[in-house]
Design a protein around this motif. Structure first.
Motif, PDB file in Angstrom:
ATOM      1  N   VAL A  48       0.939  -1.191  -0.049  1.00 52.93           N
ATOM      2  CA  VAL A  48      -0.033   0.129  -0.042  1.00 52.93           C
ATOM      3  C   VAL A  48       0.854   1.287  -0.037  1.00 52.93           C
ATOM      4  N   GLY A 138      -6.382   6.805  -1.746  1.00 53.43           N
ATOM      5  CA  GLY A 138      -6.729   6.429  -0.203  1.00 53.43           C
ATOM      6  C   GLY A 138      -8.148   7.221   0.272  1.00 53.43           C
TER       7      GLY A 138
ATOM      8  N   TYR B  19      -8.150  -8.843  -0.035  1.00 52.86           N
ATOM      9  CA  TYR B  19      -6.749  -8.132   0.087  1.00 52.86           C
ATOM     10  C   TYR B  19      -6.299  -8.074  -1.286  1.00 52.86           C
ATOM     11  N   GLN B  22      -6.114  -2.624  -1.545  1.00 50.78           N
ATOM     12  CA  GLN B  22      -5.989  -1.446  -0.816  1.00 50.78           C
ATOM     13  C   GLN B  22      -5.252  -0.333  -1.386  1.00 50.78           C
ATOM     14  N   ILE B  27     -11.101  -0.900   0.656  1.00 55.36           N
ATOM     15  CA  ILE B  27     -10.801  -1.292   2.163  1.00 55.36           C
ATOM     16  C   ILE B  27     -10.849  -2.686   2.371  1.00 55.36           C
ATOM     17  N   ALA B 250      -0.036   3.889   5.054  1.00 52.81           N
ATOM     18  CA  ALA B 250      -1.000   2.699   5.429  1.00 52.81           C
ATOM     19  C   ALA B 250      -1.230   2.611   6.739  1.00 52.81           C
ATOM     20  N   GLN B 272     -10.177   2.598   6.939  1.00 53.61           N
ATOM     21  CA  GLN B 272      -9.685   3.008   5.457  1.00 53.61           C
ATOM     22  C   GLN B 272      -8.353   2.591   5.503  1.00 53.61           C
ATOM     23  N   THR B 273      -8.131   2.824   4.074  1.00 52.48           N
ATOM     24  CA  THR B 273      -6.748   2.039   3.873  1.00 52.48           C
ATOM     25  C   THR B 273      -5.610   2.757   4.221  1.00 52.48           C
ATOM     26  N   THR B 274      -5.721   4.102   4.371  1.00 49.26           N
ATOM     27  CA  THR B 274      -4.642   5.151   4.734  1.00 49.26           C
ATOM     28  C   THR B 274      -5.115   5.977   5.764  1.00 49.26           C
TER      29      THR B 274
END
Lengths: 234, 337
Positions: A48, A138, B19, B22, B27, B250, B272-274
């Motif tokens: 990520v 994001g 998975y 992301q 998410i 992240a 959230q992803t970040t």
């Protein structure tokens, strides 16, 4: 390439590539990302990217290590990262995003103009002539963090956030501009809307944009918006 | 088929999560308590990652249109079939036409209902997990509603064996339960103020010495502003040594981040992803199920664990679960003889 490795929990490691937001660091982030995309380590779950970092999530059970899985992951990553270098003159991918500015699509365009002693046409002109870079994705699926907006059209977030901002809305918050991929509540000042879909759950990649892309906003009319929209829904 | 007759507070289809996406801002989603989810699947002969129903505080009501092998693990939301209580953490055969209901929440916060063969639902981005905000995955991308009809998949051979064994014990009843259950080390849900092990977060050093101390000595309460995305905690205020701007990066399941007002937020399955808030801590993966079973009003005490020990605990836990998996199949085969 210079880097630092740090744990982000017991199943991930974060690769630090710099301290501040810049094109140079962005290119390193992109380089590391595309390396991880190609080099599929057995133990890697996913990576990520952030503004200055790339996090690597792994499955500790898939690592044959005499010591800790983390140490083995760091060792393997380091061996590769040391050899990586950003190529000179690598051209970013350019993605055009058509935007119908103002009217019902951009209810805050006039307010943004007034705040900055500009006409709405001048705001459109400045916004659509900027050079924008996607630093990362994001916050929401396909949502780009975009750098490069001209400060002459900056505007603070709305005091009363809207409960529903339609997908495709193009907005300004402070010195940032962005596009909402899905309907969500939010406090951004809305100046227009794009008919292009940024979140494509059925697509091969679910996001139209990727970190490192260059964006070009292209003003379109209401009629053009409608025909674009029909094309997107086909 | 399972027909939902009352939806419950929040009932959604979840597996281990989504998975690999992301990086596109999608998410992870997935179950909150992965241990309960895995064991529920094992007890009905499923793959550990098969989707289960995650039930929250107030469970749903549902009718089974065919004989179905099920298992309920996790928090005790008082399940009953046609008025008779059903035990948790075991294989249960439910007769066609029976009604499964849930009453009050006695322990924990979430229960996992697994059915043999799993749910016949399409995968979106390699997962059946419901991503409510984007409206994808699970059953039409939404929590379950009244009148939803869930089609079931084909049970495994092992599931068929269990079903056969339990069918012999039905004796005119609406359901039959396996007499044997799971070792208590996996099934004991939260003490009144559970201890949860936490590693120092990436920005731990940014916090005042006092805040660092308080994180590991005082207790925190789960507030009502808590959901699958994250738990907002109330307790001593955690302050930065000096104002410092952080760039988004992240985050992880169990990341403890602290916004400027000083109350920590624990990021969970729908995170959230970040994130751009300083991270004071990171919950050890093995203790995430404990956190996931806390409900608003519950208290928690964080204790410090090193990254090395947390990773060793992770490996040990996986080994235990692997042994449990083999144990279940052995034990059930013995019972059925």
């Amino acid at each position: 390439m210079e880097f630092n490795l740090q744990p982000l929990g017991d199943n991930s490691v974060i690769i630090e590539l710099g301290e501040d937001i810049s094109r140079d660091i962005q290119q390193k982030v992109k380089k590391v990302s595309s390396f991880l995309e190609q080099q599929s380590f057995d133990w890697m779950v996913e990576y990520v990217p952030g503004f200055t970092t790339v996090a690597v999530f792994y499955d500790p059970c898939k690592i044959e290590a005499k010591t800790l899985p983390y140490d083995e992951v760091c060792e393997e990553l380091s061996a590769h990262l040391e050899k990586l270098a950003v190529e000179e003159g690598a051209e970013p991918r350019i993605v055009e995003i058509p935007v119908c500015y103002g009217g019902e699509f951009g209810p805050d365009l006039e307010e943004v103009a007034e705040r900055n002693d500009l006409t709405p046409e001048e705001v459109i002109d400045i916004h659509s002539n900027g050079e924008y870079i996607v630093y990362m994705i994001g916050f929401a699926p396909g949502f780009p963090y975009i750098g490069g907006m001209d400060e002459r059209i900056a505007a603070p977030r709305r005091k009363n956030p809207r409960l529903k901002i339609p997908a495709g809305s193009v907005g300004i918050a402070g010195k940032q501009t962005g596009v909402y991929p899905i309907e969500t509540p939010g406090g951004w000042q809305l100046i227009g809307k794009t008919p292009r879909k940024l979140f494509l759950p059925e697509g091969e990649t679910p996001s139209l944009l990727q970190a490192g892309d260059q964006i070009k906003f292209v003003p379109i009319s209401v009629e053009e918006f409608q025909s674009w929209e029909e094309k997107e829904n086909d | 088929m399972i027909k939902i007759t009352k939806p419950g507070l929040l009932t959604s289809v979840q597996d281990f999560g989504r998975y690999g996406f992301q990086k596109y801002g999608v998410i992870a989603s997935g179950v909150m308590d992965s241990t309960a989810h895995r064991i529920a699947n094992l007890l009905v002969g499923n793959d550990e990652n098969e989707a289960t129903l995650e039930l929250t505080l107030l469970g749903p009501d549902m009718t089974f249109t065919e004989d179905t092998l099920i298992s309920i693990c996790g928090g005790n939301l008082s399940p009953s079939v046609d008025g008779k209580p059903v035990k948790l953490w075991r294989s249960v055969l439910v007769k066609a036409g029976s009604k499964l209901k849930f009453g009050g929440c006695k322990t924990g916060c979430r229960a996992y209902l697994a059915v043999a063969g799993g749910f016949d639902l399409p995968e979106v981005m390699n997962s059946k997990s419901t991503y409510i905000r984007a409206g994808i995955g699970g059953f039409n991308g939404k929590p379950l509603q009244t009148d939803d009809e869930l089609q079931l998949g084909k049970p495994s051979e092992f599931a068929d064996q269990i079903t056969k064994g339990l069918a012999a014990e039905l004796d005119g009843q609406k359901f039959a339960e396996m007499q044997w259950t799971i070792a208590s080390e996996f099934t004991s849900t939260a003490a009144s103020k559970p201890k949860v092990r936490v590693m120092k977060g990436r920005q731990y050093d940014w916090f005042t010495h006092e805040s660092q101390m308080k994180l590991f000595t005082e207790s925190f309460e789960v507030t009502s502003q808590s959901d699958r995305m994250g738990y907002r905690l109330k307790g001593p205020e955690l302050q930065l040594e000096k104002e410092q701007e952080m760039l988004s990066e992240a985050v992880n399941f169990g990341t403890i981040q602290v916004p400027s007002e000083g109350n920590p937020i624990v990021l969970l399955a729908d995170r959230q992803t970040t994130g751009g808030y300083p991270k004071i801590g990171q919950i050890a993966t093995v203790d995430l199920p404990i956190m996931a079973q806390l409900k608003p009003g519950d208290k928690v005490q964080f204790t410090e664990v090193s990254h090395e020990v947390a990773q060793q605990l992770y490996l040990d836990r996986e080994k235990q679960l692997h042994q449990l998996k083999q144990g279940i199949s052995l034990k059930i085969k013995q019972e059925l003889k």
